[in-house]
Design an enzyme around this catalytic site. Structure first.
Site, short mmCIF file in Angstrom:
data_model
loop_
_atom_site.label_atom_id
_atom_site.label_comp_id
_atom_site.label_asym_id
_atom_site.label_seq_id
_atom_site.Cartn_x
_atom_site.Cartn_y
_atom_site.Cartn_z
N GLN A 141 61.57 -5.91 -38.25
CA GLN A 141 60.91 -6.94 -39.25
C GLN A 141 59.42 -7.48 -39.04
O GLN A 141 58.96 -8.33 -39.83
CB GLN A 141 61.82 -8.23 -38.76
CG GLN A 141 61.65 -8.80 -37.57
CD GLN A 141 62.57 -10.09 -37.08
OE1 GLN A 141 63.62 -9.50 -36.86
NE2 GLN A 141 62.17 -11.34 -37.30
N CYS A 174 64.58 -12.24 -39.71
CA CYS A 174 65.89 -11.49 -39.21
C CYS A 174 66.92 -11.66 -40.14
O CYS A 174 68.18 -10.97 -40.11
CB CYS A 174 65.97 -12.07 -37.64
SG CYS A 174 66.63 -13.88 -37.84
N HIS A 222 68.29 -16.38 -33.69
CA HIS A 222 68.14 -14.92 -34.11
C HIS A 222 69.24 -14.38 -34.91
O HIS A 222 70.22 -14.47 -34.31
CB HIS A 222 67.42 -14.00 -33.08
CG HIS A 222 67.10 -12.82 -33.42
ND1 HIS A 222 66.17 -12.57 -34.49
CD2 HIS A 222 67.43 -11.72 -32.89
CE1 HIS A 222 65.89 -11.17 -34.65
NE2 HIS A 222 66.76 -10.68 -33.53
#
Length: 294
Positions: free
Chosen positions: A3, A9, A147
């Site tokens: 990324q 993410c 995340h």
């Protein structure tokens, strides 16, 4: 996949959760475009500041079930103008019709993984960032998931997760989370796209990763049975709002099978929503609540 410096993410978690399920539906593995989601899902803010995989699936549903391939819509690691309508739709054999949340708990996630990958989330810690291989059990987490990643498989000993920090991180870009542990909220925020077959044949496959997990970490093939059962035969999600009923009679339906291992209820700063999933209290709207990941 990588990324880069963009907090995208959530797009990688969503695409990872789609790719294997599309392969199951079509027989063809495709490399789908995170960039389309990054550009198109949020029109009023920068997608590099985080987001939610479920919003990706909602975007595709509203756009006719579409998503471009990475070849046609190359990842740029920056949020640009939406070009979805001008890029070829690579969802040939199946269309995205929405998404399903997975009830919180390891058992529910393992059962869902039997059918394909999942968009999942957890709290990244300094300990996790230093991961280089093997089976991890992170006891340093103290906050909420921040995340999004993709759970892609499981063994008796670990859940295999694909990260989006490139192949030089971790175990060639992957990480093995130990079974029987909360893993910083890994089993509390999972979802996957729902698909509808089109009847059309897709003849344009993309290459799969050559990575395979080490056999030294593997164990006997596990049976994806839940580790607890409902005591009542009429459990429904509506019962989960009553903690005494949920705990005593409807633990499986309410996603409480792993609470003893996880150290209690939802992670700090989150609440259990009506679907059994733990989400951020600050983003609660009625019975729906969500948390942003980057």
């Amino acid at each position: 996949k990588n990324q880069g410096s963009c907090g995208s993410c959530w797009t990688f978690g969503a695409v990872g959760g789609l790719e294997t399920r599309y392969q199951v539906a079509s027989g063809v593995l495709r490399n789908f475009a995170e960039q389309e989601y990054l550009d198109c899902v949020y029109s009023s803010r920068d997608g590099c500041n985080g987001g939610w995989p479920s919003d990706c699936y909602d975007y595709s549903k509203k756009s006719g079930g579409r998503l471009a391939s990475t070849t046609d819509y190359v990842y740029q690691a920056t949020d640009g103008s939406c070009k979805g309508s001008s890029k070829a739709d690579s969802m040939v054999s199946a269309k995205i019709t929405g998404y399903s949340d997975v009830p919180s708990g390891e058992s529910s996630n393992i059962q869902a993984l039997v059918d394909g990958a999942l968009a999942v989330a957890f709290e990244v810690t300094n300990y996790f960032q230093q991961y280089r291989g093997g089976i991890i059990k992170d006891t340093t987490c103290s906050g909420r998931p921040n995340h999004a990643v993709t759970a892609v498989g499981y063994t008796a000993k670990f859940v295999l997760v694909k990260n989006s920090w490139g192949s030089s991180w971790g175990d060639n870009g992957f990480v093995k989370f130990t079974r029987g542990y909360s893993n910083c909220g890994l089993f509390g925020y999972s979802s996957y796209p729902t698909l509808s077959k089109t009847g059309k044949s897709d003849s344009n496959p993309d290459a799969a990763t050559p990575y395979r997990p080490s056999e030294n970490d593997d164990g006997p093939a596990p049976v994806p049975d839940p580790d607890c059962e409902d005591k009542a035969i009429n459990c429904v999600q509506d019962f989960c709002q009553y903690s005494n009923i949920a705990e005593q009679y409807c633990r499986k339906t309410c996603g409480l099978c792993d609470d003893d291992d996880d150290g209690g209820d939802c992670p700090s700063g989150t609440v259990r929503c009506s679907d059994g999933v733990c989400r951020s209290e600050e983003r609660r709207v009625g019975k729906e609540c969500r948390s942003r990941w980057s």
